[in-house]
Motif scaffolding. Structure first.
Motif, PDB file in Angstrom:
ATOM      1  N   PHE A   3      55.971  -5.375 -10.949  1.00 31.03           N
ATOM      2  CA  PHE A   3      56.513  -4.036 -11.159  1.00 31.03           C
ATOM      3  C   PHE A   3      57.267  -3.585  -9.916  1.00 31.03           C
ATOM      4  O   PHE A   3      57.015  -4.056  -8.812  1.00 31.03           O
ATOM      5  N   ASP A   4      58.182  -2.642 -10.105  1.00 30.15           N
ATOM      6  CA  ASP A   4      58.923  -2.088  -8.980  1.00 30.15           C
ATOM      7  C   ASP A   4      57.983  -1.340  -8.049  1.00 30.15           C
ATOM      8  O   ASP A   4      57.086  -0.620  -8.499  1.00 30.15           O
ATOM      9  N   ILE A   5      58.196  -1.510  -6.776  1.00 32.76           N
ATOM     10  CA  ILE A   5      57.419  -0.799  -5.765  1.00 32.76           C
ATOM     11  C   ILE A   5      58.136   0.520  -5.495  1.00 32.76           C
ATOM     12  O   ILE A   5      59.313   0.520  -5.126  1.00 32.76           O
ATOM     13  N   PRO A   6      57.456   1.645  -5.712  1.00 37.32           N
ATOM     14  CA  PRO A   6      58.123   2.934  -5.491  1.00 37.32           C
ATOM     15  C   PRO A   6      58.442   3.164  -4.017  1.00 37.32           C
ATOM     16  O   PRO A   6      57.663   2.803  -3.141  1.00 37.32           O
ATOM     17  N   GLU A   7      59.582   3.735  -3.769  1.00 42.87           N
ATOM     18  CA  GLU A   7      59.965   4.161  -2.415  1.00 42.87           C
ATOM     19  C   GLU A   7      60.520   5.565  -2.525  1.00 42.87           C
ATOM     20  O   GLU A   7      61.470   5.754  -3.267  1.00 42.87           O
ATOM     21  N   PRO A   8      59.981   6.565  -1.877  1.00 37.71           N
ATOM     22  CA  PRO A   8      58.854   6.403  -0.965  1.00 37.71           C
ATOM     23  C   PRO A   8      57.599   5.944  -1.714  1.00 37.71           C
ATOM     24  O   PRO A   8      57.469   6.162  -2.918  1.00 37.71           O
ATOM     25  N   VAL A  10      54.574   6.391  -3.013  1.00 40.16           N
ATOM     26  CA  VAL A  10      53.606   7.412  -3.427  1.00 40.16           C
ATOM     27  C   VAL A  10      53.218   7.179  -4.886  1.00 40.16           C
ATOM     28  O   VAL A  10      54.005   6.665  -5.682  1.00 40.16           O
ATOM     29  N   TRP A  11      52.011   7.569  -5.199  1.00 41.22           N
ATOM     30  CA  TRP A  11      51.488   7.479  -6.561  1.00 41.22           C
ATOM     31  C   TRP A  11      52.283   8.415  -7.455  1.00 41.22           C
ATOM     32  O   TRP A  11      52.671   9.512  -7.041  1.00 41.22           O
ATOM     33  N   ASP A  12      52.540   7.981  -8.685  1.00 43.59           N
ATOM     34  CA  ASP A  12      53.156   8.868  -9.664  1.00 43.59           C
ATOM     35  C   ASP A  12      52.447   8.673 -11.007  1.00 43.59           C
ATOM     36  O   ASP A  12      51.558   7.826 -11.134  1.00 43.59           O
ATOM     37  N   GLU A  13      52.849   9.443 -11.987  1.00 49.55           N
ATOM     38  CA  GLU A  13      52.186   9.441 -13.300  1.00 49.55           C
ATOM     39  C   GLU A  13      52.183   8.070 -13.983  1.00 49.55           C
ATOM     40  O   GLU A  13      51.349   7.807 -14.832  1.00 49.55           O
ATOM     41  N   SER A  14      53.107   7.192 -13.617  1.00 46.78           N
ATOM     42  CA  SER A  14      53.157   5.869 -14.250  1.00 46.78           C
ATOM     43  C   SER A  14      51.955   5.006 -13.883  1.00 46.78           C
ATOM     44  O   SER A  14      51.711   3.985 -14.515  1.00 46.78           O
ATOM     45  N   PHE A  15      51.177   5.441 -12.883  1.00 48.74           N
ATOM     46  CA  PHE A  15      49.991   4.708 -12.449  1.00 48.74           C
ATOM     47  C   PHE A  15      48.695   5.283 -13.029  1.00 48.74           C
ATOM     48  O   PHE A  15      47.609   4.825 -12.699  1.00 48.74           O
ATOM     49  N   LYS A  16      48.803   6.263 -13.886  1.00 49.99           N
ATOM     50  CA  LYS A  16      47.637   6.976 -14.400  1.00 49.99           C
ATOM     51  C   LYS A  16      46.745   6.070 -15.248  1.00 49.99           C
ATOM     52  O   LYS A  16      47.209   5.417 -16.178  1.00 49.99           O
ATOM     53  N   VAL A  17      45.434   6.040 -14.900  1.00 48.33           N
ATOM     54  CA  VAL A  17      44.463   5.283 -15.693  1.00 48.33           C
ATOM     55  C   VAL A  17      43.612   6.218 -16.561  1.00 48.33           C
ATOM     56  O   VAL A  17      42.759   5.765 -17.307  1.00 48.33           O
ATOM     57  N   PHE A  18      43.837   7.515 -16.435  1.00 53.35           N
ATOM     58  CA  PHE A  18      43.206   8.543 -17.265  1.00 53.35           C
ATOM     59  C   PHE A  18      41.711   8.718 -17.016  1.00 53.35           C
ATOM     60  O   PHE A  18      40.973   9.146 -17.894  1.00 53.35           O
ATOM     61  N   HIS A  99      54.470  -5.243   2.794  1.00 57.62           N
ATOM     62  CA  HIS A  99      54.987  -5.510   1.451  1.00 57.62           C
ATOM     63  C   HIS A  99      53.869  -6.052   0.552  1.00 57.62           C
ATOM     64  O   HIS A  99      53.752  -5.637  -0.601  1.00 57.62           O
ATOM     65  N   PHE A 100      53.067  -6.970   1.063  1.00 55.81           N
ATOM     66  CA  PHE A 100      51.951  -7.520   0.296  1.00 55.81           C
ATOM     67  C   PHE A 100      51.024  -6.406  -0.200  1.00 55.81           C
ATOM     68  O   PHE A 100      50.654  -6.364  -1.371  1.00 55.81           O
ATOM     69  N   ALA A 101      50.625  -5.505   0.693  1.00 51.93           N
ATOM     70  CA  ALA A 101      49.692  -4.431   0.317  1.00 51.93           C
ATOM     71  C   ALA A 101      50.306  -3.514  -0.733  1.00 51.93           C
ATOM     72  O   ALA A 101      49.648  -3.160  -1.722  1.00 51.93           O
ATOM     73  N   LYS A 102      51.560  -3.137  -0.537  1.00 54.12           N
ATOM     74  CA  LYS A 102      52.244  -2.281  -1.508  1.00 54.12           C
ATOM     75  C   LYS A 102      52.325  -2.955  -2.868  1.00 54.12           C
ATOM     76  O   LYS A 102      51.989  -2.366  -3.897  1.00 54.12           O
ATOM     77  N   GLU A 103      52.775  -4.196  -2.864  1.00 55.38           N
ATOM     78  CA  GLU A 103      52.962  -4.936  -4.109  1.00 55.38           C
ATOM     79  C   GLU A 103      51.634  -5.206  -4.813  1.00 55.38           C
ATOM     80  O   GLU A 103      51.520  -5.060  -6.024  1.00 55.38           O
ATOM     81  N   TRP A 104      50.611  -5.565  -4.041  1.00 52.56           N
ATOM     82  CA  TRP A 104      49.306  -5.858  -4.634  1.00 52.56           C
ATOM     83  C   TRP A 104      48.775  -4.621  -5.366  1.00 52.56           C
ATOM     84  O   TRP A 104      48.341  -4.716  -6.511  1.00 52.56           O
ATOM     85  N   LEU A 105      48.817  -3.482  -4.720  1.00 47.82           N
ATOM     86  CA  LEU A 105      48.270  -2.264  -5.313  1.00 47.82           C
ATOM     87  C   LEU A 105      49.034  -1.874  -6.576  1.00 47.82           C
ATOM     88  O   LEU A 105      48.420  -1.577  -7.612  1.00 47.82           O
TER      89      LEU A 105
END
Length: 120
Positions: A3-8, A10-18, A99-105
């Motif tokens: 998936f695309d890594i957001p820049e900046p 930050v968490w957004d609604e597309s990551f919501k697990v509810f 980059h690894f940490a961002k991408e992994w999460l």
């Protein structure tokens, strides 16, 4: 490919697990990675990333166990691999590590975590 890594970063609604508590913890994980990326020489920010990550994984795994979540062993194994990696890091962090940490999460939440939506 993920998936695309957001820049900046930050968490957004597309990551919501509810699950409100897990969404809040995911926001904290994003912030901890963001803070490390912004101050790569800070051992305090790296220690915070490890702490926030371990606490989140502990809470998430407890919810999985309580719900008898079938994919728990594989999920826990993914967590253990990431924790081992970040616990072994030393500052200053290089570009590849950040980059690894961002991408992994990003990929972990959108693939592995999304599997448990509605199951915990």
């Amino acid at each position: 490919m993920g998936f695309d890594i957001p820049e900046p970063y930050v968490w957004d609604e597309s990551f919501k697990v509810f699950y409100d508590n897990l969404d809040e913890e995911h926001k904290s994980l994003f912030k901890a990675v963001f803070d490390c990326a912004g101050d790569r020489g800070s051992s305090d920010k790296l220690a915070n990333l490890v702490s926030v990550t371990v606490n989140h994984f502990t809470n998430e795994e407890a919810m999985m166990q309580k719900a008898k979540y079938s994919d728990f062993p594989a999920h826990k194994s993914a967590h253990e691999g990431f924790v081992a990696k970040i616990k072994g890091l030393k500052t200053p962090l290089d570009d590849a590590t950040v980059h690894f940490a961002k991408e992994w999460l990003v990929n972990h939440i959108k693939t592995t975590d999304f599997k448990y939506k509605g199951s915990l």
